[in-house]
Design a protein around this motif. Sequence first.
Motif, PDB file in Angstrom:
ATOM      1  N   GLN A 118     -46.087 -39.393  11.635  1.00 26.61           N
ATOM      2  CA  GLN A 118     -46.740 -39.009  12.830  1.00 26.61           C
ATOM      3  C   GLN A 118     -46.808 -40.502  13.765  1.00 26.61           C
ATOM      4  OE1 GLN A 118     -50.324 -35.697  13.296  1.00 26.61           O
ATOM      5  NE2 GLN A 118     -50.691 -37.091  14.104  1.00 26.61           N
TER       6      GLN A 118
ATOM      7  N   VAL B 237     -35.905 -39.671  19.303  1.00 25.39           N
ATOM      8  CA  VAL B 237     -37.160 -38.658  20.280  1.00 25.39           C
ATOM      9  C   VAL B 237     -37.487 -38.846  21.559  1.00 25.39           C
ATOM     10  CG1 VAL B 237     -39.754 -39.454  20.589  1.00 25.39           C
ATOM     11  CG2 VAL B 237     -38.640 -40.296  18.504  1.00 25.39           C
TER      12      VAL B 237
ATOM     13  N   ASN C 188     -50.561 -36.383  22.433  1.00 22.86           N
ATOM     14  CA  ASN C 188     -49.690 -37.202  22.364  1.00 22.86           C
ATOM     15  C   ASN C 188     -49.278 -37.564  20.969  1.00 22.86           C
ATOM     16  OD1 ASN C 188     -50.618 -37.823  25.047  1.00 22.86           O
ATOM     17  ND2 ASN C 188     -51.476 -39.214  24.684  1.00 22.86           N
TER      18      ASN C 188
ATOM     19  N   THR D   5     -44.767 -35.753  27.456  1.00 27.87           N
ATOM     20  CA  THR D   5     -45.319 -36.092  26.807  1.00 27.87           C
ATOM     21  C   THR D   5     -45.608 -34.934  25.980  1.00 27.87           C
ATOM     22  OG1 THR D   5     -46.094 -37.675  27.665  1.00 27.87           O
ATOM     23  CG2 THR D   5     -48.217 -37.298  26.208  1.00 27.87           C
ATOM     24  N   PRO D   6     -45.923 -34.982  24.612  1.00 24.52           N
ATOM     25  CA  PRO D   6     -46.075 -33.124  23.537  1.00 24.52           C
ATOM     26  C   PRO D   6     -47.351 -33.106  23.243  1.00 24.52           C
ATOM     27  CG  PRO D   6     -45.380 -35.587  22.498  1.00 24.52           C
ATOM     28  CD  PRO D   6     -45.601 -36.311  23.360  1.00 24.52           C
TER      29      PRO D   6
ATOM     30  N   LEU E 238     -37.853 -35.163  22.187  1.00 25.52           N
ATOM     31  CA  LEU E 238     -38.389 -34.632  23.944  1.00 25.52           C
ATOM     32  C   LEU E 238     -37.581 -33.374  25.014  1.00 25.52           C
ATOM     33  CD1 LEU E 238     -40.324 -37.470  23.671  1.00 25.52           C
ATOM     34  CD2 LEU E 238     -40.839 -35.048  22.973  1.00 25.52           C
TER      35      LEU E 238
ATOM     36  N   LEU F 295     -46.463 -36.261  17.717  1.00 25.68           N
ATOM     37  CA  LEU F 295     -45.591 -35.639  17.742  1.00 25.68           C
ATOM     38  C   LEU F 295     -45.255 -35.960  15.834  1.00 25.68           C
ATOM     39  CD1 LEU F 295     -42.769 -34.248  18.670  1.00 25.68           C
ATOM     40  CD2 LEU F 295     -41.749 -36.252  18.736  1.00 25.68           C
ATOM     41  N   SER F 296     -44.321 -34.977  15.286  1.00 19.19           N
ATOM     42  CA  SER F 296     -44.032 -35.151  14.005  1.00 19.19           C
ATOM     43  C   SER F 296     -42.609 -35.425  13.720  1.00 19.19           C
ATOM     44  CB  SER F 296     -44.396 -34.089  12.478  1.00 19.19           C
ATOM     45  OG  SER F 296     -45.699 -34.159  12.805  1.00 19.19           O
ATOM     46  N   VAL F 297     -42.082 -36.344  13.148  1.00 21.38           N
ATOM     47  CA  VAL F 297     -41.071 -36.933  12.908  1.00 21.38           C
ATOM     48  C   VAL F 297     -40.523 -37.147  11.176  1.00 21.38           C
ATOM     49  CG1 VAL F 297     -40.660 -37.574  15.308  1.00 21.38           C
ATOM     50  CG2 VAL F 297     -40.684 -39.362  13.892  1.00 21.38           C
TER      51      VAL F 297
END
Length: 74
Positions: A2, A32, A19, A15-16, A36, A21-23
């Motif tokens: 994360q 990224v 704030n 912006t997720p 997005l 995001l799991s990558v």
Amino acid sequence: MQIEIKCFATLSDFTPEGNLLSVDDGTTIKQVIDLLGIKVEDVKIMFINGKHEALESVLKEGDRLGLFPAVGGG
């Protein structure tokens, strides 16, 4: 893993939620940006944990990514 993301100015709508995001491990800033839905040419300045970075920079667990558009003025 994360990461925390903050998109500024005209990119703020990307912006997720929360704030966060799991990558996957080994994810780059460019990946990224693609995730997005931002056009890579719209991002001019990128910071990881407050340090200026390039599109190819690899993110690590808990990193804070800041994305900025070109800034104009007059």
